[in-house]
Design a protein around this motif. Sequence first.
Motif, PDB file in Angstrom:
ATOM      1  N   ASP A  34      -3.883  -4.339   4.463  1.00  0.00           N
ATOM      2  CA  ASP A  34      -4.631  -3.972   3.258  1.00  0.00           C
ATOM      3  C   ASP A  34      -5.594  -2.816   3.503  1.00  0.00           C
ATOM      4  OD1 ASP A  34      -4.387  -5.150   0.534  1.00  0.00           O
ATOM      5  OD2 ASP A  34      -6.562  -5.015   0.613  1.00  0.00           O
ATOM      6  N   VAL A  41       0.837  -4.329   4.972  1.00  0.00           N
ATOM      7  CA  VAL A  41       0.663  -5.545   4.170  1.00  0.00           C
ATOM      8  C   VAL A  41      -0.453  -5.329   3.150  1.00  0.00           C
ATOM      9  CG1 VAL A  41       0.235  -8.028   4.233  1.00  0.00           C
ATOM     10  CG2 VAL A  41       1.266  -6.908   6.228  1.00  0.00           C
ATOM     11  N   ARG A  42      -0.202  -5.721   1.924  1.00  0.00           N
ATOM     12  CA  ARG A  42      -1.267  -5.719   0.924  1.00  0.00           C
ATOM     13  C   ARG A  42      -1.424  -7.127   0.360  1.00  0.00           C
ATOM     14  NH1 ARG A  42       1.219  -2.457  -4.354  1.00  0.00           N
ATOM     15  NH2 ARG A  42       3.105  -3.720  -4.602  1.00  0.00           N
ATOM     16  N   GLU A  64      -1.798  -9.776  -2.573  1.00  0.00           N
ATOM     17  CA  GLU A  64      -1.270  -9.863  -3.938  1.00  0.00           C
ATOM     18  C   GLU A  64      -2.336  -9.538  -4.983  1.00  0.00           C
ATOM     19  OE1 GLU A  64       1.311 -13.182  -6.396  1.00  0.00           O
ATOM     20  OE2 GLU A  64      -0.352 -13.871  -5.143  1.00  0.00           O
ATOM     21  N   SER A 114      -5.128  -7.727  -4.351  1.00  0.00           N
ATOM     22  CA  SER A 114      -5.907  -6.559  -3.948  1.00  0.00           C
ATOM     23  C   SER A 114      -5.399  -5.307  -4.665  1.00  0.00           C
ATOM     24  CB  SER A 114      -5.810  -6.359  -2.435  1.00  0.00           C
ATOM     25  OG  SER A 114      -6.478  -5.175  -2.042  1.00  0.00           O
ATOM     26  N   ASP A 172       0.860   0.998  -6.169  1.00  0.00           N
ATOM     27  CA  ASP A 172       2.307   0.863  -6.250  1.00  0.00           C
ATOM     28  C   ASP A 172       3.017   2.150  -5.844  1.00  0.00           C
ATOM     29  OD1 ASP A 172       2.071  -1.747  -7.111  1.00  0.00           O
ATOM     30  OD2 ASP A 172       2.217  -1.236  -9.249  1.00  0.00           O
ATOM     31  N   TYR A 214       3.659   2.227  -2.149  1.00  0.00           N
ATOM     32  CA  TYR A 214       4.729   1.290  -1.776  1.00  0.00           C
ATOM     33  C   TYR A 214       6.100   1.832  -2.181  1.00  0.00           C
ATOM     34  CZ  TYR A 214       2.873  -2.953   0.347  1.00  0.00           C
ATOM     35  OH  TYR A 214       2.364  -3.859   1.238  1.00  0.00           O
ATOM     36  N   HIS A 227       5.091  -5.520   2.937  1.00  0.00           N
ATOM     37  CA  HIS A 227       4.885  -6.938   2.635  1.00  0.00           C
ATOM     38  C   HIS A 227       3.764  -7.070   1.605  1.00  0.00           C
ATOM     39  CE1 HIS A 227       6.931  -7.903   6.533  1.00  0.00           C
ATOM     40  NE2 HIS A 227       6.278  -6.827   6.952  1.00  0.00           N
ATOM     41  N   THR A 228       3.844  -8.111   0.803  1.00  0.00           N
ATOM     42  CA  THR A 228       2.746  -8.516  -0.071  1.00  0.00           C
ATOM     43  C   THR A 228       2.444  -9.981   0.223  1.00  0.00           C
ATOM     44  OG1 THR A 228       3.371  -6.950  -1.815  1.00  0.00           O
ATOM     45  CG2 THR A 228       1.962  -8.807  -2.447  1.00  0.00           C
ATOM     46  N   GLU A 274       0.978 -13.409  -0.735  1.00  0.00           N
ATOM     47  CA  GLU A 274       0.618 -14.127  -1.957  1.00  0.00           C
ATOM     48  C   GLU A 274      -0.711 -14.855  -1.781  1.00  0.00           C
ATOM     49  OE1 GLU A 274       3.225 -18.171  -0.990  1.00  0.00           O
ATOM     50  OE2 GLU A 274       3.829 -16.838  -2.629  1.00  0.00           O
TER      51      GLU A 274
END
Length: 275
Positions: free
Chosen positions: A107, A213-214, A216, A218, A223, A226, A238-239, A241
């Motif tokens: 993140d 990784v972010r 969900e 945040s 976008d 990504y 990756h996201t 949750e």
Amino acid sequence: VEDATGEPQRAILIDSRNHGKSSGKGGPNLGAGPHTLRSAALDFVRTIQHEVEASSNRLSNAQPKLAGLVGHSLGGKIVLEYLSEVAMAPRAAGNEVLVPGVTWVLDSIPSSIRANELVQDTERVMEVVAAVPLEAFDRQAQVMSHLVEAGGLGEPTAMWLCSSLHKCKDSGALRFAFDLAGCREMFRSFKETDRMDVLRSREVAAQTAVHLVRGEKSFRIGDGIYEELAALGTVQLHTLENAGHWLHVDNPHGLLRMMTEPASLLRPPTTKGAA
């Protein structure tokens, strides 16, 4: 990780400059300005080089490997800066042993940042911290109440800040462990630095498996970033949750599962002549 790889592992937690036990250190190698992301990344290079050399002395018949490198938020962007030093030509020559097999960026905004809500919130937090009259307090709880009531900060942010409070051995006075002036300088560098080139690089992707990784919930990684990286295929996306920016707090078990899946531990196949 040891169970998955069958090899003994050693973990090292590095305090970035101006943070934790690295705060206020002098000398040419750690803590001296300029306080930029590149300076912080070079701190990492020197620290990891030292650890690799020390491990080499202990392992007579084996070359130690840097299995992985993980950075969250500011630390994530320092990790990208680190990769630009050890995995991208021309600076990377001779640094092969310092390239991690797997890299996790949690993140963290990889691009430069214009004025937005995140910038305004971060700068406001630093202003509030600078105005705290620490000499008026002798307990952590008092400082936390002040940050919330007088400073207007949220309780989670105040708790995080107060985790860096400690008492001076000589005077018993409270102080923050981080160097606020240095942190401000580093945040300017964080805003101005664009390290999308590292994530786009096939040269880097051939040497280390990069995972971005972010959370969900945040808003930090947009976008557009990504979508671009998904099309390039140089980074594993990756996201997580049920998590905001503080991934390791909001969903620690989910993050651990994500990072320890067998496929997540794989180094990229050896590739020669990668562009």
